[in-house]
Design an enzyme around this catalytic site. Sequence first.
Site, short mmCIF file in Angstrom:
data_model
loop_
_atom_site.label_atom_id
_atom_site.label_comp_id
_atom_site.label_asym_id
_atom_site.label_seq_id
_atom_site.Cartn_x
_atom_site.Cartn_y
_atom_site.Cartn_z
N LEU A 238 1.02 -1.08 -0.08
CA LEU A 238 0.28 0.01 0.40
C LEU A 238 0.96 1.38 -0.06
O LEU A 238 2.14 1.43 0.44
CB LEU A 238 -1.03 0.08 1.59
CG LEU A 238 -2.51 -1.19 0.94
CD1 LEU A 238 -3.07 -0.44 2.34
CD2 LEU A 238 -3.05 -0.69 0.47
N ASP A 239 0.66 2.74 -0.80
CA ASP A 239 1.44 3.72 -0.94
C ASP A 239 1.71 4.20 0.75
O ASP A 239 0.57 3.46 1.73
CB ASP A 239 0.21 4.74 -1.76
CG ASP A 239 0.35 4.85 -2.74
OD1 ASP A 239 0.55 3.30 -3.67
OD2 ASP A 239 -0.38 5.11 -3.42
N TYR A 240 3.10 4.15 0.51
CA TYR A 240 2.81 5.05 1.81
C TYR A 240 1.75 6.03 2.33
O TYR A 240 1.58 6.19 4.05
CB TYR A 240 3.95 6.71 1.94
CG TYR A 240 4.64 6.75 2.79
CD1 TYR A 240 5.47 6.67 3.75
CD2 TYR A 240 4.59 8.41 3.11
CE1 TYR A 240 5.98 7.14 5.20
CE2 TYR A 240 4.83 8.93 4.42
CZ TYR A 240 5.95 8.39 5.12
OH TYR A 240 6.76 9.03 5.99
N ARG B 32 -5.53 6.07 -7.35
CA ARG B 32 -5.17 7.42 -7.54
C ARG B 32 -5.00 7.84 -8.49
O ARG B 32 -5.66 8.72 -9.59
CB ARG B 32 -4.01 7.43 -6.42
CG ARG B 32 -3.90 7.59 -5.26
CD ARG B 32 -2.75 7.71 -4.97
NE ARG B 32 -2.65 7.21 -3.14
CZ ARG B 32 -2.73 7.28 -2.22
NH1 ARG B 32 -3.27 8.99 -2.38
NH2 ARG B 32 -2.44 7.87 -0.99
N THR C 226 -1.48 5.84 1.75
CA THR C 226 -2.85 4.50 2.03
C THR C 226 -2.65 3.99 3.19
O THR C 226 -2.29 3.56 3.47
CB THR C 226 -3.01 3.69 0.53
OG1 THR C 226 -2.75 4.75 -0.26
CG2 THR C 226 -3.42 3.40 0.63
#
Length: 243
Positions: free
Chosen positions: A101-103, A191, A105
Amino acid sequence: MDRLQKVIAQAGIASRRKAEQLIEEGKVKVNGKIVTELGTKVSASDKVEVEGIPVERERKVYYLFYKPRGVISAVEDDKGRKVVTDYFPFVEERIFPIGRLDYDTSGLMILTNDGEFANLLAHPRYKIEKTYVARVNGIPQRHLLKRLAAGVELEDGKTAPAKVKELSVDKKKGRALIEITIHEGRNRQVRRMFEAIGFQVQKLKRERFAFLHTKGLNAGDYRELTAHEVKQLRTLAETGSLR
Ligand code: URA
């Protein structure tokens, strides 16, 4: 029963290829006897030694974790930022997150020390659904949400059909909460999908992973998956359904 080279690789002693080499070179013993056959299978009670050193065989563990925002989904970070395994100080097994998961998110991730299970879920034969809630800057019109659901063109190709639902709109603040369910796992996919219809995601949370949800967990919490849940995830990844 697991193949000998896998047991050695999973213990972190050598890559699978190097493990095969060690076996062929006669450096591996099972219950005190040298084994050079690559296909040899061993059970949890068999004693495996590599160059005279016993191989520690960790019990397999599986955790469901609610990643907060501002945490890297990795086991270490060269810039010293917080990583997901920092939340598991009392877990001795060498766990790692499945997928990422993104930083920025938040939301559900699974961590395990079972490399085979991780591969299965990261590259399932039948795609596993993940549901996200996105807060976007603006209020997307219905036809744009329909475009999202049908699939949008990204630089790495068109996205597969998604389920999209408007949860709420805040007209005063000019923003909306949109739920989106996808089964692909491309980098920054949600995104980028919103960007493709002209909206920025301000906040993103993965609320469901297959049949697992965040209910009962706060950001930073984790719980062990039950044996039944692990089995169901395997079945889903292998057959696409729970029957
Ligand atoms: N999509 C994103 O854009 N970011 C994530 O972390 C997960 C899905």
